[in-house]
Scaffold this motif. Structure first.
Motif, PDB file in Angstrom:
ATOM      1  N   MET A   1      11.272  -8.245  41.555  1.00 24.91           N
ATOM      2  CA  MET A   1      10.038  -8.940  41.225  1.00 24.91           C
ATOM      3  C   MET A   1       9.741  -9.989  42.296  1.00 24.91           C
ATOM      4  N   LYS A   2       8.495 -10.040  42.720  1.00 23.77           N
ATOM      5  CA  LYS A   2       8.113 -10.980  43.760  1.00 23.77           C
ATOM      6  C   LYS A   2       7.931 -12.374  43.176  1.00 23.77           C
ATOM      7  N   LYS A   3       8.277 -13.365  43.974  1.00 25.83           N
ATOM      8  CA  LYS A   3       8.212 -14.755  43.553  1.00 25.83           C
ATOM      9  C   LYS A   3       6.765 -15.218  43.417  1.00 25.83           C
ATOM     10  N   ILE A   4       6.471 -15.903  42.334  1.00 21.57           N
ATOM     11  CA  ILE A   4       5.153 -16.472  42.085  1.00 21.57           C
ATOM     12  C   ILE A   4       5.230 -17.974  42.313  1.00 21.57           C
ATOM     13  N   GLU A   5       4.354 -18.483  43.161  1.00 22.72           N
ATOM     14  CA  GLU A   5       4.267 -19.916  43.435  1.00 22.72           C
ATOM     15  C   GLU A   5       3.142 -20.487  42.587  1.00 22.72           C
ATOM     16  N   LYS A   6       3.413 -21.570  41.867  1.00 27.00           N
ATOM     17  CA  LYS A   6       2.409 -22.189  40.993  1.00 27.00           C
ATOM     18  C   LYS A   6       2.125 -23.605  41.467  1.00 27.00           C
ATOM     19  N   TYR A   7       0.831 -23.946  41.496  1.00 25.65           N
ATOM     20  CA  TYR A   7       0.422 -25.268  41.959  1.00 25.65           C
ATOM     21  C   TYR A   7      -0.681 -25.813  41.072  1.00 25.65           C
ATOM     22  N   SER A   8      -0.762 -27.133  41.038  1.00 26.38           N
ATOM     23  CA  SER A   8      -1.829 -27.792  40.285  1.00 26.38           C
ATOM     24  C   SER A   8      -2.555 -28.759  41.206  1.00 26.38           C
ATOM     25  N   LEU A   9      -3.758 -29.096  40.810  1.00 24.02           N
ATOM     26  CA  LEU A   9      -4.564 -30.060  41.546  1.00 24.02           C
ATOM     27  C   LEU A   9      -4.902 -31.179  40.578  1.00 24.02           C
ATOM     28  N   LYS A  10      -4.567 -32.398  40.983  1.00 29.39           N
ATOM     29  CA  LYS A  10      -4.809 -33.563  40.139  1.00 29.39           C
ATOM     30  C   LYS A  10      -5.605 -34.608  40.904  1.00 29.39           C
ATOM     31  N   THR A  11      -6.315 -35.430  40.163  1.00 32.97           N
ATOM     32  CA  THR A  11      -7.027 -36.547  40.771  1.00 32.97           C
ATOM     33  C   THR A  11      -6.023 -37.643  41.100  1.00 32.97           C
ATOM     34  N   LYS A  12      -6.472 -38.673  41.812  1.00 34.80           N
ATOM     35  CA  LYS A  12      -5.601 -39.814  42.112  1.00 34.80           C
ATOM     36  C   LYS A  12      -5.092 -40.469  40.835  1.00 34.80           C
ATOM     37  N   GLU A  13      -5.891 -40.371  39.771  1.00 37.04           N
ATOM     38  CA  GLU A  13      -5.513 -40.963  38.487  1.00 37.04           C
ATOM     39  C   GLU A  13      -4.550 -40.078  37.703  1.00 37.04           C
ATOM     40  N   GLY A  14      -4.277 -38.878  38.205  1.00 37.75           N
ATOM     41  CA  GLY A  14      -3.347 -37.979  37.542  1.00 37.75           C
ATOM     42  C   GLY A  14      -3.989 -36.979  36.594  1.00 37.75           C
ATOM     43  N   ASN A  15      -5.321 -36.894  36.580  1.00 36.22           N
ATOM     44  CA  ASN A  15      -5.997 -35.930  35.715  1.00 36.22           C
ATOM     45  C   ASN A  15      -5.877 -34.526  36.299  1.00 36.22           C
ATOM     46  N   LEU A  16      -5.414 -33.588  35.492  1.00 36.67           N
ATOM     47  CA  LEU A  16      -5.281 -32.202  35.916  1.00 36.67           C
ATOM     48  C   LEU A  16      -6.665 -31.565  35.974  1.00 36.67           C
ATOM     49  N   ILE A  17      -7.043 -31.024  37.162  1.00 34.78           N
ATOM     50  CA  ILE A  17      -8.370 -30.418  37.277  1.00 34.78           C
ATOM     51  C   ILE A  17      -8.320 -28.959  37.718  1.00 34.78           C
ATOM     52  N   ALA A  18      -7.132 -28.447  38.101  1.00 31.81           N
ATOM     53  CA  ALA A  18      -7.041 -27.033  38.464  1.00 31.81           C
ATOM     54  C   ALA A  18      -5.594 -26.559  38.450  1.00 31.81           C
ATOM     55  N   LEU A  19      -5.442 -25.258  38.193  1.00 33.17           N
ATOM     56  CA  LEU A  19      -4.148 -24.591  38.257  1.00 33.17           C
ATOM     57  C   LEU A  19      -4.301 -23.329  39.084  1.00 33.17           C
ATOM     58  N   GLY A  20      -3.258 -22.962  39.798  1.00 34.86           N
ATOM     59  CA  GLY A  20      -3.287 -21.735  40.585  1.00 34.86           C
ATOM     60  C   GLY A  20      -1.912 -21.111  40.660  1.00 34.86           C
ATOM     61  N   ALA A  21      -1.878 -19.783  40.745  1.00 31.76           N
ATOM     62  CA  ALA A  21      -0.629 -19.046  40.920  1.00 31.76           C
ATOM     63  C   ALA A  21      -0.847 -18.066  42.067  1.00 31.76           C
ATOM     64  N   TYR A  22       0.093 -18.017  43.002  1.00 26.11           N
ATOM     65  CA  TYR A  22      -0.042 -17.258  44.242  1.00 26.11           C
ATOM     66  C   TYR A  22       1.196 -16.396  44.462  1.00 26.11           C
ATOM     67  N   ARG A  23       0.990 -15.202  45.045  1.00 26.61           N
ATOM     68  CA  ARG A  23       2.114 -14.312  45.322  1.00 26.61           C
ATOM     69  C   ARG A  23       1.829 -13.512  46.589  1.00 26.61           C
ATOM     70  N   VAL A  24       2.823 -13.423  47.465  1.00 24.09           N
ATOM     71  CA  VAL A  24       2.711 -12.599  48.665  1.00 24.09           C
ATOM     72  C   VAL A  24       2.781 -11.139  48.226  1.00 24.09           C
ATOM     73  N   MET A  25       1.864 -10.313  48.763  1.00 20.62           N
ATOM     74  CA  MET A  25       1.784  -8.908  48.364  1.00 20.62           C
ATOM     75  C   MET A  25       1.770  -7.994  49.593  1.00 20.62           C
ATOM     76  N   GLY A  26       2.011  -6.724  49.361  1.00 18.89           N
ATOM     77  CA  GLY A  26       1.848  -5.690  50.372  1.00 18.89           C
ATOM     78  C   GLY A  26       2.651  -5.902  51.632  1.00 18.89           C
ATOM     79  N   ARG A  27       3.932  -6.170  51.497  1.00 18.82           N
ATOM     80  CA  ARG A  27       4.800  -6.397  52.670  1.00 18.82           C
ATOM     81  C   ARG A  27       4.222  -7.468  53.590  1.00 18.82           C
ATOM     82  N   LYS A  28       3.870  -8.577  52.980  1.00 18.49           N
ATOM     83  CA  LYS A  28       3.299  -9.727  53.685  1.00 18.49           C
ATOM     84  C   LYS A  28       1.971  -9.387  54.335  1.00 18.49           C
TER      85      LYS A  28
END
Length: 129
Positions: A1-28
């Protein structure tokens, strides 16, 4: 199973405004953005007056950086969950529709080459010496 990288985007105040999950595919060959979600108050397809602007742009630009760092030349692939998002990706990001895996499933889009670079360079900054 390929590794999934997860990231979030927050404001300076710490408010969560986005989530994303990324994975390398197709032999890079590219990075697949499995999941991309912005806060409803900032989603251009859900509200006329947004609280924050450019959330998807930032998260896709991060996917492009992740693609470059992973040896995938900056190419990214993602899906549009709604027809409104599909139009947004085509018009505002110049994303190109590609074949889907499942008939009737969400529309798939790719940003590659110059279109990917044009989005990515909006977020580049020179480092202080």
């Amino acid at each position: 199973m390929k590794k999934i990288e997860k990231y979030s985007l927050k404001t300076k105040e710490g408010n969560l405004i986005a989530l994303g999950a990324y994975r390398v595919m197709g032999r890079k060959a590219y990075v697949y953005i499995l999941y991309l979600e912005s806060a409803p108050a900032s989603n251009p397809t859900l509200t006329a007056k947004r609280e924050y602007y450019g959330i998807a742009e930032v998260m896709i630009a991060f996917g492009i950086k992740f693609s470059i760092d992973s040896g995938c030349r900056g190419d990214v692939l993602f899906e549009a969950k709604t027809p409104e998002l599909a139009r947004h990706y085509e018009k505002d990001f110049h994303a190109r529709q590609v074949a889907t895996l499942n008939s009737g499933g969400p529309q798939r889009y790719m940003l590659a080459d110059e279109d990917a670079w044009n989005l990515f360079e909006k977020f580049l900054a020179e480092e202080e010496p």
